[in-house]
Design a protein around this motif. Structure first.
Motif, PDB file in Angstrom:
ATOM      1  N   SER A   1       0.834  -1.212   0.000  1.00  0.00           N
ATOM      2  CA  SER A   1       0.000   0.000   0.000  1.00  0.00           C
ATOM      3  C   SER A   1       0.862   1.253   0.000  1.00  0.00           C
ATOM      4  CB  SER A   1      -0.923  -0.006   1.221  1.00  0.00           C
ATOM      5  OG  SER A   1      -1.821  -1.097   1.172  1.00  0.00           O
ATOM      6  N   SER A   2       1.955   1.226   0.753  1.00  0.00           N
ATOM      7  CA  SER A   2       2.860   2.374   0.784  1.00  0.00           C
ATOM      8  C   SER A   2       3.506   2.609  -0.579  1.00  0.00           C
ATOM      9  CB  SER A   2       3.939   2.145   1.848  1.00  0.00           C
ATOM     10  OG  SER A   2       4.882   3.181   1.851  1.00  0.00           O
ATOM     11  N   LEU A   3       3.888   1.516  -1.260  1.00  0.00           N
ATOM     12  CA  LEU A   3       4.471   1.641  -2.596  1.00  0.00           C
ATOM     13  C   LEU A   3       3.476   2.278  -3.562  1.00  0.00           C
ATOM     14  CD1 LEU A   3       6.588   1.041  -4.794  1.00  0.00           C
ATOM     15  CD2 LEU A   3       5.608  -1.264  -4.981  1.00  0.00           C
ATOM     16  N   LEU A   4       2.217   1.871  -3.513  1.00  0.00           N
ATOM     17  CA  LEU A   4       1.209   2.470  -4.382  1.00  0.00           C
ATOM     18  C   LEU A   4       1.142   3.979  -4.190  1.00  0.00           C
ATOM     19  CD1 LEU A   4      -2.012   0.233  -4.469  1.00  0.00           C
ATOM     20  CD2 LEU A   4      -0.669   1.044  -6.415  1.00  0.00           C
ATOM     21  N   GLU A   5       1.212   4.428  -2.946  1.00  0.00           N
ATOM     22  CA  GLU A   5       1.126   5.858  -2.667  1.00  0.00           C
ATOM     23  C   GLU A   5       2.333   6.609  -3.225  1.00  0.00           C
ATOM     24  OE1 GLU A   5       0.718   6.041   1.540  1.00  0.00           O
ATOM     25  OE2 GLU A   5      -1.337   5.243   1.540  1.00  0.00           O
ATOM     26  N   ARG A   6       3.439   5.918  -3.444  1.00  0.00           N
ATOM     27  CA  ARG A   6       4.652   6.549  -3.987  1.00  0.00           C
ATOM     28  C   ARG A   6       4.765   6.345  -5.499  1.00  0.00           C
ATOM     29  NH1 ARG A   6       6.842   3.165  -0.073  1.00  0.00           N
ATOM     30  NH2 ARG A   6       8.297   2.237  -1.581  1.00  0.00           N
ATOM     31  N   SER A   7       3.699   5.846  -6.123  1.00  0.00           N
ATOM     32  CA  SER A   7       3.733   5.536  -7.555  1.00  0.00           C
ATOM     33  C   SER A   7       2.764   6.422  -8.325  1.00  0.00           C
ATOM     34  CB  SER A   7       3.362   4.063  -7.777  1.00  0.00           C
ATOM     35  OG  SER A   7       1.958   3.883  -7.658  1.00  0.00           O
ATOM     36  N   SER A   8       2.840   6.344  -9.649  1.00  0.00           N
ATOM     37  CA  SER A   8       1.894   7.068 -10.518  1.00  0.00           C
ATOM     38  C   SER A   8       0.727   6.181 -10.914  1.00  0.00           C
ATOM     39  CB  SER A   8       2.625   7.557 -11.773  1.00  0.00           C
ATOM     40  OG  SER A   8       3.144   6.450 -12.509  1.00  0.00           O
ATOM     41  N   THR A   9       0.626   4.996 -10.304  1.00  0.00           N
ATOM     42  CA  THR A   9      -0.435   4.041 -10.645  1.00  0.00           C
ATOM     43  C   THR A   9      -1.289   3.721  -9.425  1.00  0.00           C
ATOM     44  OG1 THR A   9       1.117   2.218 -10.267  1.00  0.00           O
ATOM     45  CG2 THR A   9       0.852   2.985 -12.538  1.00  0.00           C
ATOM     46  N   ASN A  10      -1.537   4.733  -8.593  1.00  0.00           N
ATOM     47  CA  ASN A  10      -2.266   4.515  -7.341  1.00  0.00           C
ATOM     48  C   ASN A  10      -3.767   4.459  -7.609  1.00  0.00           C
ATOM     49  OD1 ASN A  10      -3.019   4.260  -4.704  1.00  0.00           O
ATOM     50  ND2 ASN A  10      -2.324   6.283  -4.053  1.00  0.00           N
TER      51      ASN A  10
ATOM     52  N   HIS B   1     -10.735   7.263  -4.245  1.00  0.00           N
ATOM     53  CA  HIS B   1      -9.379   6.846  -3.871  1.00  0.00           C
ATOM     54  C   HIS B   1      -8.363   7.831  -4.429  1.00  0.00           C
ATOM     55  CE1 HIS B   1      -6.106   4.036  -2.921  1.00  0.00           C
ATOM     56  NE2 HIS B   1      -5.616   4.300  -4.116  1.00  0.00           N
ATOM     57  N   ASP B   2      -7.482   8.291  -3.580  1.00  0.00           N
ATOM     58  CA  ASP B   2      -6.359   9.141  -3.981  1.00  0.00           C
ATOM     59  C   ASP B   2      -6.800  10.336  -4.833  1.00  0.00           C
ATOM     60  OD1 ASP B   2      -3.621   9.843  -4.058  1.00  0.00           O
ATOM     61  OD2 ASP B   2      -3.390   8.907  -6.026  1.00  0.00           O
ATOM     62  N   GLY B   3      -7.822  11.028  -4.390  1.00  0.00           N
ATOM     63  CA  GLY B   3      -8.251  12.246  -5.073  1.00  0.00           C
ATOM     64  C   GLY B   3      -9.089  12.037  -6.309  1.00  0.00           C
TER      65      GLY B   3
ATOM     66  N   GLU C   1     -10.441  14.331 -10.009  1.00  0.00           N
ATOM     67  CA  GLU C   1     -10.969  13.665 -11.203  1.00  0.00           C
ATOM     68  C   GLU C   1     -12.241  12.904 -10.884  1.00  0.00           C
ATOM     69  OE1 GLU C   1      -7.065  12.554 -13.967  1.00  0.00           O
ATOM     70  OE2 GLU C   1      -8.478  10.991 -13.384  1.00  0.00           O
ATOM     71  N   TYR C   2     -13.093  12.820 -11.887  1.00  0.00           N
ATOM     72  CA  TYR C   2     -14.242  11.918 -11.880  1.00  0.00           C
ATOM     73  C   TYR C   2     -14.045  11.011 -13.088  1.00  0.00           C
ATOM     74  CZ  TYR C   2     -19.144  10.444 -11.255  1.00  0.00           C
ATOM     75  OH  TYR C   2     -20.292   9.718 -11.003  1.00  0.00           O
ATOM     76  N   ASP C   3     -13.744   9.749 -12.828  1.00  0.00           N
ATOM     77  CA  ASP C   3     -13.324   8.816 -13.874  1.00  0.00           C
ATOM     78  C   ASP C   3     -14.453   7.821 -14.163  1.00  0.00           C
ATOM     79  OD1 ASP C   3     -12.047   6.767 -15.396  1.00  0.00           O
ATOM     80  OD2 ASP C   3     -10.116   7.323 -14.535  1.00  0.00           O
ATOM     81  N   PHE C   4     -14.864   7.740 -15.437  1.00  0.00           N
ATOM     82  CA  PHE C   4     -15.941   6.829 -15.829  1.00  0.00           C
ATOM     83  C   PHE C   4     -15.458   5.413 -16.132  1.00  0.00           C
ATOM     84  CE2 PHE C   4     -17.763  10.995 -16.714  1.00  0.00           C
ATOM     85  CZ  PHE C   4     -19.049  10.859 -16.215  1.00  0.00           C
ATOM     86  N   LEU C   5     -14.157   5.178 -16.028  1.00  0.00           N
ATOM     87  CA  LEU C   5     -13.560   3.879 -16.336  1.00  0.00           C
ATOM     88  C   LEU C   5     -13.838   3.482 -17.792  1.00  0.00           C
ATOM     89  CD1 LEU C   5     -14.137   1.990 -12.955  1.00  0.00           C
ATOM     90  CD2 LEU C   5     -12.089   3.165 -13.755  1.00  0.00           C
ATOM     91  N   ALA C   6     -13.461   2.266 -18.157  1.00  0.00           N
ATOM     92  CA  ALA C   6     -13.442   1.888 -19.570  1.00  0.00           C
ATOM     93  C   ALA C   6     -14.847   1.793 -20.157  1.00  0.00           C
ATOM     94  CB  ALA C   6     -12.723   0.552 -19.739  1.00  0.00           C
TER      95      ALA C   6
ATOM     96  N   VAL D   1     -16.222   0.317   2.570  1.00  0.00           N
ATOM     97  CA  VAL D   1     -16.881   1.110   3.615  1.00  0.00           C
ATOM     98  C   VAL D   1     -15.909   1.381   4.755  1.00  0.00           C
ATOM     99  CG1 VAL D   1     -18.696   1.103   5.366  1.00  0.00           C
ATOM    100  CG2 VAL D   1     -19.215   0.323   3.063  1.00  0.00           C
ATOM    101  N   GLU D   2     -15.213   0.346   5.182  1.00  0.00           N
ATOM    102  CA  GLU D   2     -14.291   0.465   6.309  1.00  0.00           C
ATOM    103  C   GLU D   2     -13.186   1.488   6.039  1.00  0.00           C
ATOM    104  OE1 GLU D   2     -12.745  -0.244  10.061  1.00  0.00           O
ATOM    105  OE2 GLU D   2     -14.635  -0.969   9.213  1.00  0.00           O
ATOM    106  N   SER D   3     -12.703   1.534   4.786  1.00  0.00           N
ATOM    107  CA  SER D   3     -11.624   2.457   4.441  1.00  0.00           C
ATOM    108  C   SER D   3     -12.126   3.851   4.074  1.00  0.00           C
ATOM    109  CB  SER D   3     -10.807   1.889   3.276  1.00  0.00           C
ATOM    110  OG  SER D   3     -11.606   1.807   2.096  1.00  0.00           O
ATOM    111  N   GLY D   4     -13.457   4.039   4.040  1.00  0.00           N
ATOM    112  CA  GLY D   4     -14.020   5.329   3.654  1.00  0.00           C
ATOM    113  C   GLY D   4     -13.963   5.598   2.171  1.00  0.00           C
ATOM    114  N   SER D   5     -13.814   4.531   1.367  1.00  0.00           N
ATOM    115  CA  SER D   5     -13.656   4.692  -0.089  1.00  0.00           C
ATOM    116  C   SER D   5     -14.939   4.467  -0.877  1.00  0.00           C
ATOM    117  CB  SER D   5     -12.588   3.710  -0.596  1.00  0.00           C
ATOM    118  OG  SER D   5     -11.346   3.952   0.015  1.00  0.00           O
ATOM    119  N   LEU D   6     -15.996   4.001  -0.241  1.00  0.00           N
ATOM    120  CA  LEU D   6     -17.226   3.684  -0.966  1.00  0.00           C
ATOM    121  C   LEU D   6     -18.147   4.898  -1.041  1.00  0.00           C
ATOM    122  CD1 LEU D   6     -19.007   1.490  -2.326  1.00  0.00           C
ATOM    123  CD2 LEU D   6     -20.060   1.135  -0.078  1.00  0.00           C
ATOM    124  N   ASP D   7     -18.586   5.213  -2.258  1.00  0.00           N
ATOM    125  CA  ASP D   7     -19.667   6.186  -2.444  1.00  0.00           C
ATOM    126  C   ASP D   7     -20.784   5.478  -3.181  1.00  0.00           C
ATOM    127  OD1 ASP D   7     -21.216   8.430  -2.495  1.00  0.00           O
ATOM    128  OD2 ASP D   7     -20.147   9.389  -4.148  1.00  0.00           O
TER     129      ASP D   7
END
Length: 402
Positions: free
Chosen positions: A22-31, A287-289, A327-332, A262-268
């Motif tokens: 998880s820490s590596l993801l935060e230091r990457s451009s693919t988070n 997630h991550d902005g 960002e608001y990302d609609f995915l593929a 839900v637990e991580s506060g990431s669900l909308d």
């Protein structure tokens, strides 16, 4: 820079690296959320045993610091007319179409500044067989705006592999401005009118009696899931009985993942109520902005011209702006409504790198024969083979074994 490699095949052992992952993801451009340990662990718990999959997660270290991670698996894959290939591919990919989780933005993970070193170390390890015997590497739905896809293609080509990178999907998205009015102003006039008209039409239809509700915590989740499944099934039942949740594997994945989000506060997970009846629902991940639109549903019982899905997206976009997201990302998927609401698009790319071998030569020969047969049918008015694969370097495939 020389990196050391540890390859993990035991899922239990991988749990020891969750925090450093998880820490590596935060230091990457693919988070992205689809690369979180929780997402890929949930995926493995559902799909890991099928089709003879074997975990092959590579951890790359600069001394004792984790600077790269390759979340891979190995399995058997069959090309027409029955050619077996030993394939390395991403965790989170390769499910049957009926079970697809659609984990967009998969990637080799590299700490910012270590992309070249990780790509070089990964390609070298694959060539030397440190991930086990294989005939091909297929790395799908990578973010084309990052450095890794092109670096990986170059590294494999330099080592004599036949490597090709191609666009496999398109993600519409909104780089979020500072206000709702600024977002509307950035849209072409016709699309701005479309959103405002959708809001007015629902306001008029409901008599002003509509509201947005959402899952605020674990206690709200059962009701939110019930609304999601019902409205998703309503929307897709004509094309796919029970929608995506008709797949037991798909349902099981989200039974694991939704409480984690839900637990991580990431669900909308939010829905639109009209006269106290849910008429549209969105399953978004924050997630991550970024806010990622993952899934939706809507009632088909509303009058023609009432667009509750567009209205709910409008509220979700405004909520994301107010929350300071970027960002608001609609995915593929370049669906019309996604393009109507978005301000930009981002290609996803897939890399296939094949080891020179007799089986690869046979695949190429078979592919050439299939292409000639298709061309002959087109020229002579014969029926097209409905099973034809997309025109891409890895075409002519069969379903995975098992």
């Amino acid at each position: 820079m020389s990196l050391s490699l540890v390859v993990i095949e035991n899922p239990d052992r991988l749990q020891d690296y969750r925090d450093s992952w998880s820490s590596l993801l935060e230091r990457s451009s693919t988070n992205h959320p689809t690369l979180l340990p929780s997402w890929l662990s949930a995926w493995w718990s559902v799909f890991g045993a099928s089709s003879g999959r074997v975990m092959k997660v590579g951890l790359f270290f600069a001394e004792d610091r984790l600077v790269g991670l390759a979340p891979l698996l190995a399995r058997r894959y069959w090309y027409r007319p029955g050619l077996p290939f030993r394939r390395l591919e991403f965790l989170g990919s390769g499910e049957s179409e009926a079970d697809e989780i659609c984990s967009d933005y998969l990637s080799i993970i590299a700490e910012d500044g270590f992309e070249s070193a990780v790509a070089r170390a990964f390609a070298r390890a694959v060539v030397l067989g440190e991930f086990g015997p294989h005939d091909e590497v297929v790395l799908s739905v990578m973010d084309s705006s990052t450095l890794l896809p092109a670096l990986l293609e170059r590294e494999f080509r330099e080592r004599g592999f036949d490597a090709h990178l191609w666009e496999s999907a398109l993600c519409p998205y909104i780089p979020l401005p500072g206000s709702w009015d600024a977002y509307l102003a950035a849209l072409p006039g016709s699309r701005r009118y479309f959103i405002r008209k959708s809001l007015r039409d629902l306001e008029r239809f409901s008599g002003g009696k509509y509201r947005v509700e959402r899952v605020e915590g674990p206690a709200d989740l059962p009701r939110g899931i019930q609304i999601l499944r019902r409205l998703h099934d309503d929307r897709w039942s004509a094309e796919r009985p029970c929608g995506a949740f008709g797949s037991p594997a798909f349902s099981r994945f989200h039974e694991i993942m939704l409480p984690e989000l839900v637990e991580s506060g990431s669900l909308d997970l939010c829905w639109l109520q009209v006269h106290d009846e849910p008429v549209a629902v969105l399953y978004n991940i924050v997630h991550d902005g970024r806010c990622y639109f993952y899934q939706s549903g809507r009632s088909l019982l509303l009058p023609k011209g009432i667009r509750p899905g567009i209205v709910l997206h409008a509220h979700a976009i405004r909520n994301a702006i107010d929350a300071g997201l970027r960002e608001y990302d609609f995915l593929a998927g370049a669906s019309r409504y996604k393009l109507e609401l978005s301000l930009a698009t981002r290609p996803l790319v897939t890399l296939r790198a094949a080891r020179p071998s007799l089986v690869e030569a046979a695949r190429r020969l078979s592919r050439t024969g299939l292409e000639r047969a298709r061309a002959w049918r087109r020229q002579n008015g014969g029926p097209r083979d409905v099973r034809e694969a997309p025109a891409q370097p890895a075409d002519g495939y069969l379903q995975p074994a098992g």
